[in-house]
Motif scaffolding. Structure first.
Motif, PDB file in Angstrom:
ATOM      1  N   UNK A 691      45.477  67.055  37.116  1.00 33.66           N
ATOM      2  CA  UNK A 691      44.386  67.998  37.354  1.00 33.66           C
ATOM      3  C   UNK A 691      43.528  67.487  38.520  1.00 33.66           C
ATOM      4  N   UNK A 692      43.211  68.361  39.435  1.00 38.54           N
ATOM      5  CA  UNK A 692      42.393  67.976  40.585  1.00 38.54           C
ATOM      6  C   UNK A 692      40.945  67.767  40.145  1.00 38.54           C
ATOM      7  N   UNK A 693      40.306  66.739  40.684  1.00 35.79           N
ATOM      8  CA  UNK A 693      38.891  66.462  40.377  1.00 35.79           C
ATOM      9  C   UNK A 693      38.234  65.942  41.650  1.00 35.79           C
ATOM     10  N   UNK A 694      36.986  66.320  41.858  1.00 32.58           N
ATOM     11  CA  UNK A 694      36.312  65.850  43.091  1.00 32.58           C
ATOM     12  C   UNK A 694      35.998  64.355  43.018  1.00 32.58           C
ATOM     13  N   UNK A 695      36.006  63.707  44.181  1.00 30.64           N
ATOM     14  CA  UNK A 695      35.618  62.299  44.268  1.00 30.64           C
ATOM     15  C   UNK A 695      34.094  62.211  44.365  1.00 30.64           C
ATOM     16  N   UNK A 696      33.571  61.167  43.764  1.00 33.76           N
ATOM     17  CA  UNK A 696      32.120  60.976  43.807  1.00 33.76           C
ATOM     18  C   UNK A 696      31.673  60.730  45.251  1.00 33.76           C
ATOM     19  N   UNK A 697      30.581  61.381  45.615  1.00 37.69           N
ATOM     20  CA  UNK A 697      30.033  61.214  46.962  1.00 37.69           C
ATOM     21  C   UNK A 697      29.110  60.008  47.056  1.00 37.69           C
ATOM     22  N   UNK A 698      28.890  59.348  45.885  1.00 37.65           N
ATOM     23  CA  UNK A 698      27.904  58.279  45.848  1.00 37.65           C
ATOM     24  C   UNK A 698      28.602  56.922  45.820  1.00 37.65           C
ATOM     25  N   UNK A 699      27.956  55.902  46.378  1.00 43.10           N
ATOM     26  CA  UNK A 699      28.608  54.586  46.485  1.00 43.10           C
ATOM     27  C   UNK A 699      28.789  53.921  45.125  1.00 43.10           C
ATOM     28  N   UNK A 700      29.770  53.040  45.081  1.00 45.71           N
ATOM     29  CA  UNK A 700      30.010  52.247  43.867  1.00 45.71           C
ATOM     30  C   UNK A 700      29.287  50.917  43.991  1.00 45.71           C
ATOM     31  N   UNK A 701      29.107  50.286  42.850  1.00 48.17           N
ATOM     32  CA  UNK A 701      28.446  48.983  42.797  1.00 48.17           C
ATOM     33  C   UNK A 701      29.342  48.038  42.024  1.00 48.17           C
ATOM     34  N   UNK A 702      29.458  46.796  42.528  1.00 44.82           N
ATOM     35  CA  UNK A 702      30.280  45.807  41.831  1.00 44.82           C
ATOM     36  C   UNK A 702      29.382  44.673  41.359  1.00 44.82           C
ATOM     37  N   UNK A 703      29.599  44.293  40.101  1.00 52.33           N
ATOM     38  CA  UNK A 703      28.920  43.134  39.540  1.00 52.33           C
ATOM     39  C   UNK A 703      29.980  42.195  38.968  1.00 52.33           C
ATOM     40  N   UNK A 704      29.952  40.930  39.423  1.00 58.97           N
ATOM     41  CA  UNK A 704      30.876  39.916  38.925  1.00 58.97           C
ATOM     42  C   UNK A 704      30.184  39.101  37.845  1.00 58.97           C
ATOM     43  N   UNK A 705      30.825  38.983  36.678  1.00 58.29           N
ATOM     44  CA  UNK A 705      30.274  38.259  35.535  1.00 58.29           C
ATOM     45  C   UNK A 705      31.296  37.254  35.027  1.00 58.29           C
ATOM     46  N   UNK A 706      30.815  36.145  34.490  1.00 62.54           N
ATOM     47  CA  UNK A 706      31.703  35.144  33.895  1.00 62.54           C
ATOM     48  C   UNK A 706      31.185  34.830  32.507  1.00 62.54           C
ATOM     49  N   UNK A 707      32.071  34.905  31.510  1.00 63.21           N
ATOM     50  CA  UNK A 707      31.709  34.646  30.126  1.00 63.21           C
ATOM     51  C   UNK A 707      32.597  33.552  29.560  1.00 63.21           C
ATOM     52  N   UNK A 708      32.013  32.728  28.706  1.00 54.43           N
ATOM     53  CA  UNK A 708      32.761  31.682  28.010  1.00 54.43           C
ATOM     54  C   UNK A 708      33.055  32.189  26.596  1.00 54.43           C
ATOM     55  N   UNK A 709      34.344  32.189  26.260  1.00 51.83           N
ATOM     56  CA  UNK A 709      34.771  32.636  24.936  1.00 51.83           C
ATOM     57  C   UNK A 709      35.766  31.635  24.369  1.00 51.83           C
ATOM     58  N   UNK A 748      37.495  26.306  24.609  1.00 58.85           N
ATOM     59  CA  UNK A 748      36.914  27.514  25.167  1.00 58.85           C
ATOM     60  C   UNK A 748      37.511  27.763  26.555  1.00 58.85           C
ATOM     61  N   UNK A 749      37.278  28.989  27.065  1.00 58.71           N
ATOM     62  CA  UNK A 749      37.739  29.361  28.401  1.00 58.71           C
ATOM     63  C   UNK A 749      36.693  30.259  29.039  1.00 58.71           C
ATOM     64  N   UNK A 750      36.701  30.223  30.366  1.00 57.08           N
ATOM     65  CA  UNK A 750      35.790  31.071  31.120  1.00 57.08           C
ATOM     66  C   UNK A 750      36.589  32.211  31.730  1.00 57.08           C
ATOM     67  N   UNK A 751      36.161  33.438  31.487  1.00 52.76           N
ATOM     68  CA  UNK A 751      36.807  34.620  32.045  1.00 52.76           C
ATOM     69  C   UNK A 751      35.857  35.265  33.030  1.00 52.76           C
ATOM     70  N   UNK A 752      36.266  35.350  34.305  1.00 51.59           N
ATOM     71  CA  UNK A 752      35.440  35.972  35.349  1.00 51.59           C
ATOM     72  C   UNK A 752      35.989  37.366  35.613  1.00 51.59           C
ATOM     73  N   UNK A 753      35.080  38.341  35.589  1.00 51.69           N
ATOM     74  CA  UNK A 753      35.522  39.734  35.734  1.00 51.69           C
ATOM     75  C   UNK A 753      34.606  40.477  36.681  1.00 51.69           C
ATOM     76  N   UNK A 754      35.194  41.506  37.320  1.00 56.69           N
ATOM     77  CA  UNK A 754      34.403  42.359  38.195  1.00 56.69           C
ATOM     78  C   UNK A 754      34.270  43.740  37.602  1.00 56.69           C
TER      79      UNK A 754
END
Length: 790
Positions: A691-709, A748-754
């Motif tokens: 199905x066709x859908x319009x693309x957002x005209x607004x910019x995206x934002x990226x946040x990088x986080x790291x968690x210890x689990x 434990x391990x650290x997982x870094x995600x965007x």
């Protein structure tokens, strides 16, 4: 089916040449697979007798022979054959004769004159035997041209028969088709009953019901089993691919080839009686003619003597009661066994016999009596003896009956698209040995019991068409319009999936759907396997339940032939059965890889392919349909613990991926680590309608986080929590690092995600993004005890 051309011509009158005969046979569906012309260039080769032999004065392996060639004087021939001896009759190529590429000339061999050449069968092109001179009968007429004596020239013709043409496993059966196709005539067969001059009989009983509805036996006393098989019979057997053994055995083989009825000869003095046919008992054993001891079960039929198993019915006789040179009294057997009672039995024991081949496809139930009279006459004429009365046991209610089939004139014309004259239809059907009665709308045809393949009207139409000639039927294009059904957009085409895997450096493999049951047992995949009732061989006895066993076997064969890097895939069906229901077919795709991850090159360091490489291949395949796959640790018995996973799509298990268990690899003889996957293909190819859908005209934002689990927390569970907490503004989630060294406590391990965030209606503010980060942090701490890494 292999036979002699000259033998066939003794059963059917035809003026067709050899090449025309071969072309006609192929045209009517009896494909000529091979034709070997025998004895066309034997001018100057005669029957000769060695009168005396003397050692060559200058050579240990040569003999100087004095040979009678019927010319009034002896010829001196130097010969090196080990079987050259005084009194032997053998072929002699006279001076001037052409043997192969050699023209025979008078010559001196090591100083001794030689005026011709004594020949082996191979030198004359008659056989492959080159071990010595071709030994002829002691009463062979000296001086007679060898071609006349052996009935040459001739041709050995081999047909590739389809399984439905059981009636053509005999010279006489082929004669009917030749007569019909060549407008010839089948010569009547002489099966005059032999008079019973003796009184010896053996009682016969049938205890196998419909499996063995007829058994014919006869005792012949006072035979001379040492008599040599006559040349005419031995040559017909050889040209039919059968090696002559002894007169009594050769007679049974000869009758089988001529009429199509398998027979067996027993030494009467080794039998006690009565003779019976019954189902084998579990664990019952016997020694066969080929010397092997076999154990049978109730699926087999056995011939018994006083309830002792002495032969496998329809397959092979037993060794304990076989005829030998010392046999003086013979018991002949000719029986009818139902195809269902013989099919697959020989293959279960690793046997393939001419008798079994014929009984599996169907033998004329009326032949046993005819074959018995024919064999009796041959034995009495050639080996002497007194024949007793014929003993026959029959269960008429279980014997195949002649079928009456209506052939409509209009139906014949409609199916063939042309009209064939009534007279031609009648001639064709009657020439094939069918009884034809004319009716108002066509013909009423009665088929003989030997034609198991004729059951419905279309079978008769096919007979008329093939004999009339397919080339004589005009070719017409079908009328009407055709429409092409478009491929659905809700499913990725299989060809696209195959092309995608090929683009990822896999080669497509195609394996048999039949596998060895022992191979499935090694994989613990034998449950619900579909067993074949009539397997091609014992190694192909069940339908595959998985693709990987065959694919890994192909990989193993490649690695054993110095292929260090192998990447194969296969798409195909697997089969399983549950209870009494019909087998279930499932379309699957599987891939295997071993060796380096990339082909040999200089751009990046070499490394061995691993789980993540092939997981990336599977994920990319799933991406064709937009599928998102999840993975859970697998406990499959063939899987390496800790290096394999079960594959899921939207909660439904599709298959497995991972490394094979080392024990399995050792059992399979695979010397390298194998990474593989196998999944159901159909659910993997299903996709939502685009199905066709319009693309957002607004910019995206990226946040990088790291968690210890904790180490035992899976990324799959972490990502699920993040997606649930972030809500609809989360466009993508990328795991870009996993860290377990300095700064992270043990266990434990650290997982870094965007986190890629974007809204459809406005630009996200820092407050919006901070709120999402806070929700994600709280969710991970709540669900997995995670803390943000400083």
């Amino acid at each position: 089916m292999k036979f002699s051309e000259n033998w066939l011509r003794q059963h059917v009158k035809t003026t067709a040449t050899r090449d025309e005969l071969a072309a006609t046979l192929t045209a009517i569906g009896l494909e000529v697979e091979d034709m070997t012309v025998i004895g066309e260039a034997l001018d100057g080769v005669v029957v000769a007798r060695i009168v005396e032999c003397a050692k060559h004065p200058e050579a240990d392996r040569l003999q100087v022979c004095q040979v009678d060639a019927g010319r009034g004087e002896l010829l001196q021939i130097v010969c090196g054959a080990p079987n050259a001896r005084a009194g032997l009759c053998a072929p002699l190529a006279l001076v001037g004769a052409q043997v192969g590429e050699i023209t025979i000339r008078a010559a001196k061999l090591r100083g001794v004159e030689s005026n011709g050449m004594l020949c082996s069968a191979k030198e004359l092109g008659l056989d492959i035997d080159a071990s010595g001179l071709l030994e002829l009968s002691a009463d062979a007429p000296v001086g007679t041209p060898l071609a006349d004596y052996l009935g040459l020239p001739d041709a050995s013709i081999e047909l590739k028969l389809t399984p439905n043409r059981a009636d053509c496993f005999s010279v006489r059966g082929i004669a009917y088709d030749v007569a019909a196709a060549c407008a010839g005539e089948v010569i009547p067969f002489d099966a005059t009953p032999m008079p019973a001059l003796g009184a010896a009989t053996l009682v016969v009983s049938l205890d196998a019901g419909a499996c063995a509805p007829r058994y014919v036996g006869r005792v012949i006393e006072g035979v001379d089993a040492t008599c040599r098989t006559p040349v005419w019979m031995a040559e017909r057997l050889r040209r039919s691919g059968v090696r002559p053994v002894s007169l009594l055995v050769d007679v049974t083989q000869y009758v089988m080839l001529e009429l199509g009825q398998p027979m067996h000869a027993y030494d009467r003095d080794l039998l006690h009686g009565p003779i019976g046919v019954r189902a084998a008992r579990a664990g019952e054993s016997l020694k066969l003619l080929d010397g092997r001891d076999v154990q049978v079960d109730p699926q087999f039929l056995v011939i018994t003597d006083a309830d002792r198993a002495i032969g496998l019915a329809g397959i092979m006789g037993g060794s304990d009661t076989r005829v030998t040179g010392a046999t003086r009294n013979v018991f002949l057997e000719a029986a009818h066994f139902a195809p269902a009672a013989i099919i697959g039995r020989g293959r279960k024991l690793g046997l393939h016999t001419d008798a079994g081949h014929r009984f599996e496809r169907g033998v004329d139930p009326e032949l046993p009596r005819v074959a018995m009279e024919t064999a009796t006459r041959l034995i009495v004429e050639l080996a002497g003896g007194t024949s007793g009365p014929v003993t026959e046991a029959a269960l008429p209610e279980h014997l195949p009956k002649a079928k009456s089939i209506a052939l409509r004139r209009a139906r014949l014309a409609r199916v063939l698209g042309t009209t064939i004259a009534d007279g031609d239809v009648v001639r064709i059907l009657r020439a094939l040995g069918l009884r034809v009665d004319v009716t108002d709308g066509g013909w009423q045809v009665t088929t003989p019991p030997r034609r198991f393949d004729l059951a419905i009207e279309e079978d008769l139409i096919e007979e008329v068409a093939r004999i009339h000639g397919y080339d004589a039927i005009p070719a017409t294009l079908p009328a009407g319009s055709t429409s092409l059904a478009p491929d659905t957009e809700t499913r990725v085409h299989e060809a696209t999936a195959r092309g995608h895997l090929a683009a990822r450096d896999y080669l497509e493999a195609i394996n048999y759907a039949f596998v060895d049951a022992a191979l499935l047992r090694r994989w613990h995949a034998e449950d619900a396997a579909v067993e074949l009732a009539n397997p091609l061989s014992a190694e192909l006895g069940v339908m595959r339940t998985r693709l990987l066993p065959g694919l890994v076997d192909a990989l193993s064969r490649n690695t054993s032939r110095q292929q260090a890097r192998v990447r194969l895939f296969e798409t195909g069906k697997v089969f399983s059965v549950a209870g009494a229901r019909a087998p279930i077919e499932t379309l699957r795709v599987a891939a295997v890889a071993t060796g380096d991850a990339a082909a040999e090159q200089w751009g990046v360091p070499a490394r061995t392919v691993d789980f993540h490489d092939i997981k990336g291949d599977l994920d990319s395949l799933a991406a064709l349909s937009g599928a998102s796959l999840t993975y859970q640790a697998s406990q499959a018995p063939w899987a390496h613990p800790g290096r394999s996973a079960d594959v899921f799509r939207e909660g439904r298990q599709l298959g497995w991926i991972g490394q094979l268990h080392p024990r399995l690899q050792q059992a399979l003889g695979v010397g390298t680590s194998v990474i593989a996957f196998e999944v159901d293909l159909e659910p993997l190819l299903q996709r939502a309608l685009p199905r066709a859908a319009p693309l957002s005209r607004f910019p995206s934002v990226r946040r990088d986080l790291a968690f210890v689990v904790a180490d035992d927390v899976l990324w799959e569970r972490v990502s699920a929590s993040v997606k649930a907490a972030a809500g609809p503004c989360l466009r993508d989630l990328r795991l870009f690092d996993r860290y377990t060294s300095t700064g992270v406590e043990t266990g434990f391990k650290s997982l870094a995600m965007g986190l890629i965030l974007q809204d459809e209606s406005r630009t996200l503010t820092d407050r919006d993004v901070d709120a999402v980060v806070a929700d994600v942090t709280a969710a991970l701490q709540r669900d997995h005890g995670a803390r943000m890494r400083e």
